[in-house]
Design an enzyme around this catalytic site. Structure first.
Site, PDB file in Angstrom:
ATOM      1  N   ASP A 105      -8.875  -6.225   1.161  1.00 55.99           N
ATOM      2  CA  ASP A 105      -7.890  -7.179   1.683  1.00 55.99           C
ATOM      3  C   ASP A 105      -8.499  -8.058   2.773  1.00 55.99           C
ATOM      4  OD1 ASP A 105      -6.033  -5.815   0.180  1.00 55.99           O
ATOM      5  OD2 ASP A 105      -5.345  -4.590   1.876  1.00 55.99           O
TER       6      ASP A 105
HETATM    7  N1  URA Z   1      -6.499  -0.232   0.155  1.00 57.56           N
HETATM    8  C1  URA Z   1      -5.884  -1.212   0.860  1.00 57.56           C
HETATM    9  O1  URA Z   1      -4.714  -1.114   1.178  1.00 57.56           O
HETATM   10  N2  URA Z   1      -6.595  -2.283   1.198  1.00 57.56           N
HETATM   11  C2  URA Z   1      -7.905  -2.457   0.890  1.00 57.56           C
HETATM   12  O2  URA Z   1      -8.510  -3.468   1.238  1.00 57.56           O
HETATM   13  C3  URA Z   1      -8.523  -1.428   0.162  1.00 57.56           C
HETATM   14  C4  URA Z   1      -7.801  -0.326  -0.200  1.00 57.56           C
END
Ligand code: URA
Length: 233
Positions: A105
């Site tokens: 993310d």
């Molecule tokens: N899980 C999440 O919530 N975000 C990420 O970036 C990776 C795994």
């Protein structure tokens, strides 16, 4: 550098080395316009023009494997339609067209593999491979042991139960989490579901491949052993 014609063809993914030998023997390969059907003929991959059945064969690109410690505040894509920072802004000195495998993310930091090896990218992201990813999450509230137990067994997010996962408290409001799936914002949603929303999230390992002391925003090339390891995952 001179290499055997069949090796050149195999590396360029025309066919296996054995099959390439057959193609050469059949007189289907030309080097600089001349049929090259003698066994063992060598070519200069940089300079020679090599065709199979009249079609130009492009030299195989060197495979590149790097890990980046992605900082927060950038997208895991090669280009962004909104002109935000991308992970590519942190990689210089790589001529090959590499791209990230999988996604973190915008506000997640940590280990991201970038490569131009399409086969590896396909295999590592295919759900059937179930590769373990390790995260460190700082959360608003330390979960109770009951909450952690349901986290481990699997909880419903987006209408579907998650696979069994690992969770341990490693500090005040700090959790180590290991999951094998790669659903959208999965760790954040799982923590939210047990009443412990994530404040910061960092991926520290993919299988045994670890970030160790790579600084945020920095990258390094994988060692031969690490490349072998991730190819075997
Ligand atoms: N899980 C999440 O919530 N975000 C990420 O970036 C990776 C795994």
């Amino acid at each position: 550098m001179l290499i055997r014609l069949q090796k050149f063809l195999a590396e360029a993914q025309v066919a296996s080395r054995r099959k390439s030998e057959e193609i050469i023997a059949q007189g289907r390969v030309t080097v600089n316009g001349e049929v090259a059907d003698t066994p063992g003929v060598k070519v200069d991959a940089e300079k020679d023009i090599i065709c199979v059945d009249g079609k130009l064969v492009k030299k195989a690109e060197k495979m590149v494997y790097i890990i980046l410690n992605k900082p927060e505040g950038c997208v895991t894509t090669v280009k962004d339609q909104f002109n935000r920072k991308t992970v590519m802004d942190y990689v210089s000195d790589v001529r090959q067209r590499i791209y990230p495998i999988g996604r973190l993310d915008y506000n997640t930091s940590g280990l991201l593999i970038l490569t131009n090896d399409g086969d590896l990218a396909y295999r590592l992201t295919h759900p059937k491979h179930n590769i373990e990813k390790t995260y460190i999450a700082c959360v608003e509230k330390t979960p109770s042991s009951d909450d952690m137990e349901s986290f481990r067994r699997g909880i419903i997010i987006d209408g579907r139960k998650t696979a069994p996962a690992y969770i341990e408290i490693i500090g005040k409001n700090k959790l180590e989490i290991k999951i094998h799936e790669g659903r959208n914002r999965q760790v954040r949603k799982m923590c939210e579901a047990i009443g412990s929303p994530v404040i910061t999230l960092e991926r520290v390992a993919i299988g045994n491949l670890k970030l160790d002391n790579l600084d945020k925003g920095k990258y390094r090339h994988l060692s031969v052993d690490e490349i072998e390891y991730i190819k075997g995952l």
